[in-house]
Motif scaffolding. Structure first.
Motif, PDB file in Angstrom:
ATOM      1  N   PRO A   1       0.797  -1.230   0.000  1.00 55.64           N
ATOM      2  CA  PRO A   1       0.000   0.000   0.000  1.00 55.64           C
ATOM      3  C   PRO A   1       0.827   1.276   0.000  1.00 55.64           C
ATOM      4  O   PRO A   1       0.316   2.339  -0.327  1.00 55.64           O
ATOM      5  CB  PRO A   1      -0.801  -0.114   1.298  1.00 55.64           C
ATOM      6  N   TRP A   2       2.089   1.198   0.396  1.00 51.56           N
ATOM      7  CA  TRP A   2       2.913   2.405   0.510  1.00 51.56           C
ATOM      8  C   TRP A   2       4.101   2.304  -0.438  1.00 51.56           C
ATOM      9  O   TRP A   2       4.768   1.282  -0.482  1.00 51.56           O
ATOM     10  CB  TRP A   2       3.486   2.562   1.924  1.00 51.56           C
ATOM     11  N   TYR A   3       4.351   3.347  -1.160  1.00 58.57           N
ATOM     12  CA  TYR A   3       5.578   3.451  -1.931  1.00 58.57           C
ATOM     13  C   TYR A   3       6.055   4.899  -1.846  1.00 58.57           C
ATOM     14  O   TYR A   3       5.281   5.811  -1.586  1.00 58.57           O
ATOM     15  CB  TYR A   3       5.359   3.048  -3.393  1.00 58.57           C
ATOM     16  N   GLY A   4       7.331   5.086  -2.054  1.00 62.85           N
ATOM     17  CA  GLY A   4       7.838   6.451  -1.992  1.00 62.85           C
ATOM     18  C   GLY A   4       9.301   6.501  -2.345  1.00 62.85           C
ATOM     19  O   GLY A   4       9.862   5.564  -2.920  1.00 62.85           O
ATOM     20  N   LYS A   5       9.899   7.618  -2.029  1.00 65.58           N
ATOM     21  CA  LYS A   5      11.331   7.759  -2.248  1.00 65.58           C
ATOM     22  C   LYS A   5      11.941   8.472  -1.058  1.00 65.58           C
ATOM     23  O   LYS A   5      11.256   9.217  -0.345  1.00 65.58           O
ATOM     24  CB  LYS A   5      11.631   8.476  -3.553  1.00 65.58           C
TER      25      LYS A   5
ATOM     26  N   PHE B   1      11.419   3.204  -2.549  1.00 65.98           N
ATOM     27  CA  PHE B   1      11.156   2.122  -1.605  1.00 65.98           C
ATOM     28  C   PHE B   1       9.658   1.839  -1.584  1.00 65.98           C
ATOM     29  O   PHE B   1       8.855   2.641  -2.058  1.00 65.98           O
ATOM     30  CB  PHE B   1      11.643   2.495  -0.189  1.00 65.98           C
ATOM     31  N   ASP B   2       9.307   0.699  -1.054  1.00 66.39           N
ATOM     32  CA  ASP B   2       7.888   0.442  -0.760  1.00 66.39           C
ATOM     33  C   ASP B   2       7.787  -0.447   0.466  1.00 66.39           C
ATOM     34  O   ASP B   2       8.729  -1.150   0.830  1.00 66.39           O
ATOM     35  CB  ASP B   2       7.148  -0.169  -1.960  1.00 66.39           C
ATOM     36  N   PHE B   3       6.662  -0.348   1.127  1.00 61.01           N
ATOM     37  CA  PHE B   3       6.349  -1.210   2.267  1.00 61.01           C
ATOM     38  C   PHE B   3       5.325  -2.240   1.820  1.00 61.01           C
ATOM     39  O   PHE B   3       4.413  -1.909   1.066  1.00 61.01           O
ATOM     40  CB  PHE B   3       5.742  -0.408   3.422  1.00 61.01           C
ATOM     41  N   TYR B   4       5.463  -3.460   2.286  1.00 61.55           N
ATOM     42  CA  TYR B   4       4.478  -4.474   1.925  1.00 61.55           C
ATOM     43  C   TYR B   4       4.070  -5.292   3.144  1.00 61.55           C
ATOM     44  O   TYR B   4       4.797  -5.361   4.138  1.00 61.55           O
ATOM     45  CB  TYR B   4       5.021  -5.392   0.820  1.00 61.55           C
ATOM     46  N   PHE B   5       2.895  -5.876   3.043  1.00 60.79           N
ATOM     47  CA  PHE B   5       2.355  -6.724   4.107  1.00 60.79           C
ATOM     48  C   PHE B   5       1.867  -8.017   3.461  1.00 60.79           C
ATOM     49  O   PHE B   5       1.252  -7.980   2.396  1.00 60.79           O
ATOM     50  CB  PHE B   5       1.209  -6.019   4.830  1.00 60.79           C
TER      51      PHE B   5
ATOM     52  N   LYS C   1       9.396  10.503   1.370  1.00 56.97           N
ATOM     53  CA  LYS C   1       7.937  10.636   1.326  1.00 56.97           C
ATOM     54  C   LYS C   1       7.382   9.390   0.669  1.00 56.97           C
ATOM     55  O   LYS C   1       8.075   8.722  -0.104  1.00 56.97           O
ATOM     56  CB  LYS C   1       7.524  11.872   0.539  1.00 56.97           C
ATOM     57  N   PHE C   2       6.159   9.059   1.007  1.00 57.00           N
ATOM     58  CA  PHE C   2       5.536   7.910   0.367  1.00 57.00           C
ATOM     59  C   PHE C   2       4.059   8.181   0.167  1.00 57.00           C
ATOM     60  O   PHE C   2       3.477   9.048   0.831  1.00 57.00           O
ATOM     61  CB  PHE C   2       5.759   6.626   1.163  1.00 57.00           C
ATOM     62  N   ALA C   3       3.501   7.445  -0.761  1.00 57.87           N
ATOM     63  CA  ALA C   3       2.072   7.565  -1.053  1.00 57.87           C
ATOM     64  C   ALA C   3       1.363   6.363  -0.473  1.00 57.87           C
ATOM     65  O   ALA C   3       1.838   5.238  -0.593  1.00 57.87           O
ATOM     66  CB  ALA C   3       1.842   7.634  -2.552  1.00 57.87           C
ATOM     67  N   ILE C   4       0.233   6.616   0.173  1.00 58.92           N
ATOM     68  CA  ILE C   4      -0.574   5.533   0.746  1.00 58.92           C
ATOM     69  C   ILE C   4      -1.702   5.229  -0.219  1.00 58.92           C
ATOM     70  O   ILE C   4      -2.504   6.120  -0.529  1.00 58.92           O
ATOM     71  CB  ILE C   4      -1.133   5.929   2.119  1.00 58.92           C
ATOM     72  N   LEU C   5      -1.748   3.988  -0.693  1.00 62.94           N
ATOM     73  CA  LEU C   5      -2.782   3.539  -1.629  1.00 62.94           C
ATOM     74  C   LEU C   5      -2.895   4.471  -2.821  1.00 62.94           C
ATOM     75  O   LEU C   5      -3.989   4.715  -3.328  1.00 62.94           O
ATOM     76  CB  LEU C   5      -4.128   3.393  -0.906  1.00 62.94           C
ATOM     77  N   ASP C   6      -1.792   5.021  -3.230  1.00 66.08           N
ATOM     78  CA  ASP C   6      -1.726   5.901  -4.403  1.00 66.08           C
ATOM     79  C   ASP C   6      -2.600   7.153  -4.230  1.00 66.08           C
ATOM     80  O   ASP C   6      -3.016   7.754  -5.214  1.00 66.08           O
ATOM     81  CB  ASP C   6      -2.165   5.132  -5.657  1.00 66.08           C
TER      82      ASP C   6
END
Lengths: 288, 311
Positions: free
Chosen positions: A146-150, A161-165, B191-196
């Protein structure tokens, strides 16, 4: 007068109702309130789709966290296909070796060296040979990202990077090597001759077979982070919980003076994993 | 008299409309939405010369020059610019760097963080702690602060198993409280995006500090008294901070409290090390890494901030 009063009240009520309705009518007629042109736009444009429609192959290492009697350290492979940008399915398998924890070492140092059935404490062999290992474990799962970013390290190195579950099913093969000379009670907790009042169960759990080997299915939960080194390589850090029925010490857990199946319980086996994910195909797409 | 008035009105309307439309266009070009932090003095759409935005920095050499000074200047006092030997570099898209301004500033702000924590690496006894941190940010990446924690304990399954199965009484200490002076450094920002949908800024920071911890012996035999130890405790850690509002962040992290603890001596009985003082004098020492997972909410004082840099 009454009629006039009634009319006044009615008019006042109608006026109040009209006053209440006006804003909603007005809001229906007026153009919608001013909103930013970006409100309906995607949160991120021209984003690298680093996982979507890609196969992820991850050679990795795993180690238990805070194990009770034995640490398990192993290597394995994770294969995962990302159906889209957020959802993926996969599986992993890990082969492990074991190391005694500090607790085990300290207990073993104080145990009697040879078997003595006159005492209730186990010998070194009775204690250590009952402990089990997990030579092989793994899972199949569905994963949500649900989370991705830099992020930037020291304002210089920018990485995605991204977080996953993950959630799914786990399995483990457990193994214990208790010699027949140590675990030599053929009927733990069972009276071998119920008709003979002079013969009873030995009430000695130290010579019972540990019953903590074999295949164990269970549940799996995990969570982690991909740190992308480039468009097709990522550092994969994860915490994983393989939950299945186990009796790690192979001893009498419920204090009925015998080791039986009911001494096993549903336990969480926490692992930390680190690996390098290779994303195939190597070429990555961007969003609009 | 009518025509000039109408003309003036028309021109005025065009100017005002153009100004408003221009502002609208600019506004639409900004990364906006509800997440954006409003700037003091940002355009009201009137186009009038309002007060200077306090957020802007005056650049040397910029601004209007005095006309009289320019006219009075010696025309020979000039430097001829060599335009023939200048290297011409075409501007490309790679020369233009777009950097999103940080949505949260910490410099000269204080962070008051109540938190909860729990032991990660002890399979005999688990501690839960409630505490608070008070950190002052000297810069946006460096902070100094103090913290305090109060601990409660819970024995884990192996504590009972070792006693019942191996017939051994574990030697363990519990922790009562700790306090520390810490320094924090923020090397990683992202920074990151939650569920786009929603963008959230976050950062990773490292902590190093020194303090004290009070530990208390849990006697193997409750007939004998316990004793306390006050231990010098360096600590190191890494944490993540998630920026939710201008005044509130959520922090999670791991901290390793390192100390040499003193444990109840082996062989304590009716005839040996009976009193707590004697037991303490003969205590066994061991280096302990008490690794704690922490989660907390930070309240920032002052609750708002102003930028002092260009957008």
């Amino acid at each position: 007068m009454k009629n006039q009063s009634f009319t006044s009240v009615t008019l006042a009520g109608l006026f109040a109702a009209t006053a209440l309705l006006i804003p909603s009518v007005a809001s229906a007629d007026d153009p919608p309130p001013r909103r930013s042109a970006l409100d309906e736009q995607p949160a991120v444009r021209h984003r690298l789709l680093l996982v979507a429609k890609r196969l992820e192959a991850t050679p990795m290492f795993e180690s238990t966290i805070n194990a009770d009697f034995r640490h398990f350290i192993g290597a394995g492979l994770k294969l995962e296909y990302h159906l889209g940008d957020m959802f993926s399915i996969g599986g992993m398998i890990v082969g492990s070796t074991s190391l005694d924890t500090k607790l085990t070492k300290r207990v073993v140092e104080t145990l009697e060296p040879d078997v003595n059935n006159m005492t209730r404490e186990p010998s070194v062999q009775e204690f250590t040979q009952r402990l089990n290992t997990i030579p092989l474990h793994g899972s199949i799962y569905a994963s949500l990202t649900p989370w991705y970013g830099k992020m930037a390290a020291f304002g210089k190195a920018y990485v995605n990077f991204d977080f996953y579950f993950q959630a799914g099913l786990s399995f483990a093969t457990l193994k214990s090597d208790c010699a027949s000379s140590i675990c030599n009670d053929p009927m733990p907790g069972i009276d071998p001759a119920p008709a003979d009042p002079l013969v009873n169960a030995d009430d000695n759990p130290n010579n019972d077979p540990p019953l903590n080997s074999g295949f164990r299915p269970g549940l799996y939960l995990g969570g982690g982070i991909h740190v992308f080194i480039n468009e097709f390589l990522a550092l994969d850090l994860a915490i994983r919980d393989y939950a299945f029925k186990d009796n790690p010490s192979g001893a009498d857990f419920n204090a009925d003076l015998a080791v039986q199946d009911d001494d096993s319980r549903f336990l969480h086996h926490l692992f930390v994993g680190v690996g390098v994910s290779v994303m195939v195909p190597f070429k990555v797409k961007r969003t609009r | 008299m009518v025509r000039p008035s109408t003309l003036a009105t028309t021109l005025g309307a065009i100017v005002v409309s153009a100004t408003i439309l221009g502002w609208g266009g600019l506004a639409a070009a900004q990364p906006g939405g509800d997440d954006e932090i409003e700037m003091d003095g940002e355009g009201d759409g009137s186009g009038s010369a309002g007060p200077v935005d306090e957020g802007e920095i005056e650049m040397d050499g910029e601004g209007e020059k005095d006309l009289e000074t320019d006219l009075a200047a010696d025309p020979t006092d000039t430097v001829k610019i060599d335009t023939t030997s200048r290297e011409l570099k075409p501007v490309s898209w790679q020369d233009i760097v777009v950097v999103m301004r940080k949505p949260f500033l910490k410099i000269r702000r204080t962070d008051l963080m109540p938190f909860l924590s729990t032991t990660m690496n002890d399979n005999m006894i688990r501690h839960y702690a409630a505490g608070a941190q008070f950190n002052y940010f000297l810069t946006d990446v460096l902070a100094v602060g103090v913290e305090g924690q109060y601990y409660t304990k819970q024995f884990r399954e192996p504590f009972d198993l070792v006693g019942r199965q191996a017939r051994r009484l574990p030697t363990i200490n519990k922790y009562n409280f700790s306090a520390a002076l810490n320094f924090h450094y923020v090397p990683v920002y992202g920074k990151f995006a939650i569920l786009d949908q929603k963008l959230v800024a976050w950062e990773t920071y490292f902590t190093a500090g020194v303090g004290v911890t009070q530990s208390e012996v849990v006697p193997r035999d409750p007939r004998f008294g316990s004793f306390n130890n006050l231990l010098i405790t360096p600590n190191i850690g890494a944490s993540m901070r998630f920026f939710l509002f201008q005044w509130l962040t959520v922090n999670v992290g791991i901290r390793d409290y390192i100390f040499v603890d003193r444990f109840e001596p082996v062989g304590r009985s009716d005839t040996m090390f009976t009193s707590p003082d004697v037991a303490k004098e003969n205590a066994d020492s061991a280096l302990i890494n008490n690794v704690m997972f922490q989660i907390g909410v930070s309240f920032w004082i002052p609750p708002t901030f102003e930028y002092t840099t260009f957008r």
